[in-house]
Design a protein around this motif. Structure first.
Motif, PDB file in Angstrom:
ATOM      1  N   LYS A   1       0.858  -1.187   0.000  1.00 56.57           N
ATOM      2  CA  LYS A   1       0.000   0.000   0.000  1.00 56.57           C
ATOM      3  C   LYS A   1       0.890   1.232   0.000  1.00 56.57           C
ATOM      4  N   ALA A   2       0.437   2.276  -0.700  1.00 54.52           N
ATOM      5  CA  ALA A   2       1.249   3.494  -0.784  1.00 54.52           C
ATOM      6  C   ALA A   2       0.359   4.692  -1.090  1.00 54.52           C
ATOM      7  N   PHE A   3       0.822   5.853  -0.695  1.00 50.33           N
ATOM      8  CA  PHE A   3       0.196   7.095  -1.118  1.00 50.33           C
ATOM      9  C   PHE A   3       0.817   7.495  -2.448  1.00 50.33           C
TER      10      PHE A   3
ATOM     11  N   GLU B   1       4.469   8.140  -2.777  1.00 46.54           N
ATOM     12  CA  GLU B   1       5.342   7.002  -2.483  1.00 46.54           C
ATOM     13  C   GLU B   1       5.396   5.976  -3.608  1.00 46.54           C
TER      14      GLU B   1
ATOM     15  N   GLU C   1      -6.136   2.286  -7.394  1.00 48.11           N
ATOM     16  CA  GLU C   1      -6.507   3.254  -6.357  1.00 48.11           C
ATOM     17  C   GLU C   1      -7.707   2.716  -5.589  1.00 48.11           C
ATOM     18  N   ASP C   2      -7.628   2.762  -4.263  1.00 52.49           N
ATOM     19  CA  ASP C   2      -8.766   2.294  -3.469  1.00 52.49           C
ATOM     20  C   ASP C   2      -9.737   3.439  -3.196  1.00 52.49           C
TER      21      ASP C   2
ATOM     22  N   LYS D   1     -10.331   5.118  -0.631  1.00 48.97           N
ATOM     23  CA  LYS D   1      -9.845   6.163   0.277  1.00 48.97           C
ATOM     24  C   LYS D   1      -8.757   7.032  -0.350  1.00 48.97           C
TER      25      LYS D   1
ATOM     26  N   CYS E   1      -5.881   5.874  -1.436  1.00 46.15           N
ATOM     27  CA  CYS E   1      -4.592   5.209  -1.267  1.00 46.15           C
ATOM     28  C   CYS E   1      -4.403   4.271  -2.458  1.00 46.15           C
ATOM     29  N   TYR E   2      -3.183   3.844  -2.709  1.00 45.91           N
ATOM     30  CA  TYR E   2      -2.912   2.975  -3.846  1.00 45.91           C
ATOM     31  C   TYR E   2      -2.453   1.615  -3.365  1.00 45.91           C
ATOM     32  N   ILE E   3      -2.935   0.594  -4.051  1.00 49.66           N
ATOM     33  CA  ILE E   3      -2.505  -0.777  -3.797  1.00 49.66           C
ATOM     34  C   ILE E   3      -1.639  -1.177  -4.978  1.00 49.66           C
TER      35      ILE E   3
END
Length: 59
Positions: free
Chosen positions: A11-13, A16, A39-40, A42, A44-46
C-alpha cells in the motif's frame, strides 16, 4: 520445472508510488513479471507485484 508466480501487495500514497515500484524492480529484477497499481476508495494505492518465485511446493 514449472515456474511458480507469487504476488505481493504493497500500500502506498501517491507520493510514495515511484519508490515502491523502484524497490520492486531492484528486489525482484529479472524475475519481475508485472506491477499493477489500483486506487482504493480512500485515495490510497494498492501495488500488486507479481514475480517468478524460487518457492517449490512439495510433491
Amino acid at each position: 520445472m514449472e515456474q511458480v508466480e507469487m504476488t505481493v501487495k504493497r500500500k502506498a500514497f501517491l507520493e510514495e508510488l515511484s519508490k515502491v515500484v523502484d524497490d520492486a524492480v531492484r528486489e525482484y529484477g529479472p524475475r519481475l513479471k508485472r506491477i499493477e497499481i489500483v486506487e482504493d476508495e480512500k485515495g490510497c494505492y494498492i501495488v500488486w507485484i507479481t514475480y517468478d518465485s524460487d518457492f517449490r511446493p512439495r510433491p
